[in-house]
Design a protein around this motif. Sequence first.
Motif, PDB file in Angstrom:
ATOM      1  N   LYS A   1       0.991  -1.109  -0.016  1.00 52.62           N
ATOM      2  CA  LYS A   1      -0.168  -0.043  -0.022  1.00 52.62           C
ATOM      3  C   LYS A   1       0.860   1.242   0.151  1.00 52.62           C
ATOM      4  O   LYS A   1       1.812   1.274   0.717  1.00 52.62           O
ATOM      5  N   LYS A   2       0.557   2.197  -0.998  1.00 52.44           N
ATOM      6  CA  LYS A   2       1.421   3.327  -0.892  1.00 52.44           C
ATOM      7  C   LYS A   2       1.126   4.400   0.433  1.00 52.44           C
ATOM      8  O   LYS A   2      -0.060   4.353   0.809  1.00 52.44           O
ATOM      9  N   PRO A   3       2.114   4.865   0.949  1.00 52.56           N
ATOM     10  CA  PRO A   3       1.946   5.553   2.084  1.00 52.56           C
ATOM     11  C   PRO A   3       1.278   6.741   1.997  1.00 52.56           C
ATOM     12  O   PRO A   3       1.018   7.404   1.087  1.00 52.56           O
ATOM     13  N   LYS A   4       0.376   7.266   3.068  1.00 53.83           N
ATOM     14  CA  LYS A   4      -0.308   8.553   3.142  1.00 53.83           C
ATOM     15  C   LYS A   4       0.594   9.805   2.864  1.00 53.83           C
ATOM     16  O   LYS A   4       1.790   9.771   3.305  1.00 53.83           O
ATOM     17  N   ASN A   5       0.321  10.732   1.981  1.00 53.63           N
ATOM     18  CA  ASN A   5       1.100  11.662   1.714  1.00 53.63           C
ATOM     19  C   ASN A   5       0.685  12.961   2.735  1.00 53.63           C
ATOM     20  O   ASN A   5      -0.393  13.335   2.857  1.00 53.63           O
ATOM     21  N   ILE A   6       1.603  13.310   3.549  1.00 53.42           N
ATOM     22  CA  ILE A   6       1.400  14.322   4.533  1.00 53.42           C
ATOM     23  C   ILE A   6       1.497  15.654   4.114  1.00 53.42           C
ATOM     24  O   ILE A   6       1.338  16.767   5.181  1.00 53.42           O
ATOM     25  N   PHE A   7       2.123  15.775   3.217  1.00 56.73           N
ATOM     26  CA  PHE A   7       2.437  17.220   2.752  1.00 56.73           C
ATOM     27  C   PHE A   7       1.240  18.005   2.049  1.00 56.73           C
ATOM     28  O   PHE A   7       0.285  17.387   1.119  1.00 56.73           O
ATOM     29  N   VAL A   8       1.245  19.136   2.296  1.00 53.37           N
ATOM     30  CA  VAL A   8       0.215  20.206   1.804  1.00 53.37           C
ATOM     31  C   VAL A   8       0.951  21.488   1.198  1.00 53.37           C
ATOM     32  O   VAL A   8       2.250  21.558   1.515  1.00 53.37           O
ATOM     33  N   GLU A   9       0.599  21.846   0.189  1.00 51.57           N
ATOM     34  CA  GLU A   9       1.141  23.023  -0.736  1.00 51.57           C
ATOM     35  C   GLU A   9       0.946  24.224   0.119  1.00 51.57           C
ATOM     36  O   GLU A   9      -0.342  24.401   0.099  1.00 51.57           O
ATOM     37  N   GLY A  10       1.878  25.096   0.642  1.00 51.79           N
ATOM     38  CA  GLY A  10       1.553  26.367   1.110  1.00 51.79           C
ATOM     39  C   GLY A  10       1.331  26.085   2.621  1.00 51.79           C
ATOM     40  O   GLY A  10       1.290  24.831   3.314  1.00 51.79           O
ATOM     41  N   ALA A  11       0.736  27.167   3.287  1.00 51.94           N
ATOM     42  CA  ALA A  11       0.614  27.206   4.717  1.00 51.94           C
ATOM     43  C   ALA A  11      -0.600  26.345   5.077  1.00 51.94           C
ATOM     44  O   ALA A  11      -1.317  26.215   4.379  1.00 51.94           O
ATOM     45  N   ILE A  12      -0.693  25.907   6.329  1.00 55.40           N
ATOM     46  CA  ILE A  12      -1.663  25.152   6.759  1.00 55.40           C
ATOM     47  C   ILE A  12      -2.819  26.072   7.452  1.00 55.40           C
ATOM     48  O   ILE A  12      -2.313  26.784   8.205  1.00 55.40           O
ATOM     49  N   PRO A  13      -4.026  26.084   6.649  1.00 51.35           N
ATOM     50  CA  PRO A  13      -5.106  27.211   7.269  1.00 51.35           C
ATOM     51  C   PRO A  13      -5.252  26.768   8.840  1.00 51.35           C
ATOM     52  O   PRO A  13      -5.625  25.523   9.080  1.00 51.35           O
ATOM     53  N   PRO A  14      -5.540  27.974   9.484  1.00 49.72           N
ATOM     54  CA  PRO A  14      -6.102  27.732  10.871  1.00 49.72           C
ATOM     55  C   PRO A  14      -7.286  26.790  10.785  1.00 49.72           C
ATOM     56  O   PRO A  14      -7.698  26.253  11.936  1.00 49.72           O
ATOM     57  N   GLU A  15      -8.258  27.052   9.800  1.00 46.24           N
ATOM     58  CA  GLU A  15      -9.583  26.133   9.823  1.00 46.24           C
ATOM     59  C   GLU A  15      -9.512  25.026  10.044  1.00 46.24           C
ATOM     60  O   GLU A  15     -10.481  24.138  10.233  1.00 46.24           O
ATOM     61  N   LYS A  16      -8.331  24.370   9.459  1.00 48.51           N
ATOM     62  CA  LYS A  16      -8.014  22.900   9.568  1.00 48.51           C
ATOM     63  C   LYS A  16      -8.285  22.154  10.854  1.00 48.51           C
ATOM     64  O   LYS A  16      -8.690  21.290  11.232  1.00 48.51           O
ATOM     65  N   LEU A  17      -7.697  23.081  11.851  1.00 47.05           N
ATOM     66  CA  LEU A  17      -7.650  22.940  13.409  1.00 47.05           C
ATOM     67  C   LEU A  17      -9.316  22.609  13.785  1.00 47.05           C
ATOM     68  O   LEU A  17      -9.808  21.520  14.279  1.00 47.05           O
ATOM     69  N   ALA A  18     -10.072  23.656  13.402  1.00 51.07           N
ATOM     70  CA  ALA A  18     -11.764  23.462  13.553  1.00 51.07           C
ATOM     71  C   ALA A  18     -12.253  22.139  13.101  1.00 51.07           C
ATOM     72  O   ALA A  18     -12.977  21.426  13.614  1.00 51.07           O
ATOM     73  N   THR A  19     -11.994  22.059  11.910  1.00 52.15           N
ATOM     74  CA  THR A  19     -12.382  20.988  10.914  1.00 52.15           C
ATOM     75  C   THR A  19     -12.056  19.565  11.488  1.00 52.15           C
ATOM     76  O   THR A  19     -12.970  18.854  11.757  1.00 52.15           O
ATOM     77  N   SER A  20     -10.761  19.307  11.970  1.00 51.57           N
ATOM     78  CA  SER A  20     -10.323  17.954  12.575  1.00 51.57           C
ATOM     79  C   SER A  20     -11.108  17.868  14.044  1.00 51.57           C
ATOM     80  O   SER A  20     -11.692  16.774  14.070  1.00 51.57           O
ATOM     81  N   VAL A  21     -11.504  18.860  14.718  1.00 49.85           N
ATOM     82  CA  VAL A  21     -12.027  18.532  15.910  1.00 49.85           C
ATOM     83  C   VAL A  21     -13.526  18.236  15.707  1.00 49.85           C
ATOM     84  O   VAL A  21     -14.034  17.277  15.940  1.00 49.85           O
ATOM     85  N   ALA A  22     -13.940  19.010  14.627  1.00 49.83           N
ATOM     86  CA  ALA A  22     -15.679  18.669  14.227  1.00 49.83           C
ATOM     87  C   ALA A  22     -15.653  17.494  13.579  1.00 49.83           C
ATOM     88  O   ALA A  22     -16.719  16.651  14.054  1.00 49.83           O
ATOM     89  N   ASN A  23     -14.652  16.951  12.747  1.00 48.32           N
ATOM     90  CA  ASN A  23     -14.618  15.597  12.413  1.00 48.32           C
ATOM     91  C   ASN A  23     -14.917  14.342  13.271  1.00 48.32           C
ATOM     92  O   ASN A  23     -15.145  13.359  12.778  1.00 48.32           O
ATOM     93  N   HIS A  24     -14.436  14.742  14.453  1.00 51.07           N
ATOM     94  CA  HIS A  24     -14.130  13.706  15.347  1.00 51.07           C
ATOM     95  C   HIS A  24     -15.159  13.642  16.538  1.00 51.07           C
ATOM     96  O   HIS A  24     -15.237  12.900  17.525  1.00 51.07           O
TER      97      HIS A  24
END
Length: 146
Positions: free
Chosen positions: A3-26
């Motif tokens: 299985k191909k490993p997960k890609n951990i890379f994102v192009e550019g800065a990580i948006p602060p909204e990612k934090l809220a989305t992660s919490v909401a998704n859990h």
Amino acid sequence: MKKKPKNIFVEGAIPPEKLATSVANHQDRTNIGAHSIFLGQVRADEIDGKVVEAIEFSAYEEMANETYAAIREEVFEKFDLTCAHVYHSLGTIPVGQLCFYVFTSSQRRKQAMAATEYFVEEIKKRVPIFGKELFEGEGHQWKVNS
């Protein structure tokens, strides 16, 4: 077939909204009692009288993702986690922006917190990610992890 490993890379800065989305998704995962989050942000360090204005991140992506996958396996063997997510920026990230994101979840806070710290330290030590500190005006130097 491996299985191909997960890609951990994102192009550019990580948006602060990612934090809220992660919490909401859990929120519907009611066996989780704790989340631990590490956010790496680009600092305006002063080095030899020059001020860092950005870091340009690059990586040996295939090797980096494979090494990350091995670290992830170690983390799940060592700690009682429900889930874990890691992202790292590529490209030029200005000061004040997020460039590294680790999010772990567990039934108990100590497991999540210890796992997050382990992830951060092992990724910094072992994953081939490189940062070139870009100075105001001109000039650069390769960043040394501390």
